[in-house]
Design an enzyme around this catalytic site. Structure first.
Site, PDB file in Angstrom:
ATOM      1  N   SER A 138       0.856  -1.181   0.000  1.00 50.73           N
ATOM      2  CA  SER A 138       0.000   0.000   0.000  1.00 50.73           C
ATOM      3  C   SER A 138       0.892   1.230   0.000  1.00 50.73           C
ATOM      4  CB  SER A 138      -0.877   0.010   1.256  1.00 50.73           C
ATOM      5  OG  SER A 138      -1.545   1.255   1.412  1.00 50.73           O
ATOM      6  N   TYR A 151      -2.884  -1.657  10.249  1.00 52.12           N
ATOM      7  CA  TYR A 151      -2.883  -1.869   8.799  1.00 52.12           C
ATOM      8  C   TYR A 151      -1.632  -1.263   8.172  1.00 52.12           C
ATOM      9  CZ  TYR A 151      -4.189  -1.537   3.887  1.00 52.12           C
ATOM     10  OH  TYR A 151      -4.196  -1.637   2.510  1.00 52.12           O
TER      11      TYR A 151
END
Length: 257
Positions: A138, A151
């Site tokens: 990400s 996350y």
């Protein structure tokens, strides 16, 4: 990575980025095995596509991952690409004592899951011609979204793990990282329609175009993620962190979660 004729195992293939990429790889001539927890979603994603196959997988059980890998190799001996895509994202308040179940689930799915599955398949992949491992991280691996700390931490960890994996497997297995920006998927509530996030089809098209390059880039980076990927290199990490944090707070206040 070959531009067609691969046999790809795609985790998280029943929705979002995994489903969109599975469709595009299928349409260019690859066989794709999509894996996830919800068989109904997987079957919907595979419908009408003869080279997309469905298998269920729960990465929370290490022994089950080993059994899953053995079955996939037995059923699809030509498997040559592992695509670690499955992930979950939870918002967390770190300012008070809390139930850690969200953090633990995020660590298991996003970090331990890819490590377990890569470990279970590594000896098969190293024996395959044109083998590749693709890890989806990400933009938040490079600048965290502070509202989703675990996350962001798992994605930073998988980025680091990918660098080590690429170095150890040099000359044996190609190792590629895909680092998406914010994409319009159902990863978090309201995200599929959130303004400012990249449309899913546009993202998938841009990613597959980069996979068509020869050689395949070691990092697949669309233009929209460069703001995060290059923040530290360009000396604007603190500014980018502040901008990202404030933008996310506004979105949540507006009901975009």
């Amino acid at each position: 990575m070959k531009t067609s004729g691969n046999t790809i195992l795609m985790t998280g293939g029943g929705s979002g980025i995994g489903e969109a990429l599975a469709h595009r790889f299928h349409d260019r001539g690859d066989t794709v095995i999509i894996a996830g927890r919800r068989r109904d979603a997987l079957e919907a994603a595979a419908r009408g596509r003869d080279r997309i196959h469905v298998v269920t997988l729960d990465v929370e059980d290490g022994a089950a991952v080993d059994a899953f890998a053995a079955k996939v190799v037995a059923d699809f001996p030509a498997l040559n690409v592992l695509f670690n895509n499955a992930g979950i994202m939870r918002f967390e308040d770190l300012t008070r004592r809390r139930d850690l179940s969200d953090a633990e689930a995020t660590l298991t799915t996003n970090l331990l899951g890819p490590i377990r599955l890569t470990n279970a398949l590594i000896e098969h992949l190293t024996a395959q011609p044109d083998a590749a491992i693709v890890n989806v991280t990400s933009g938040l691996a490079f600048v965290p979204l502070v509202a989703t700390p675990t996350y962001s931490a798992t994605k930073a960890a998988i980025h680091s793990y990918t660098v080590s994996l690429r170095t150890q497997l040099a000359g044996k297995v190609e190792v590629i990282e895909v680092a998406p920006p914010g994409v319009q998927t159902d990863l978090t509530p309201g995200q599929a329609n959130r303004p400012g996030y990249m449309p899913l089809d546009a993202f998938a098209d841009a990613v597959v175009a980069q996979f068509a390059q020869s050689p395949t880039p070691s990092e697949i980076l669309v233009d929209e993620v460069q703001f995060l990927r290059q923040a530290e290199r360009e000396g604007r990490f603190d500014e980018t962190l502040k901008t990202l944090t404030e933008r996310a707070a506004r979105q949540r206040e507006a009901g975009g979660a």
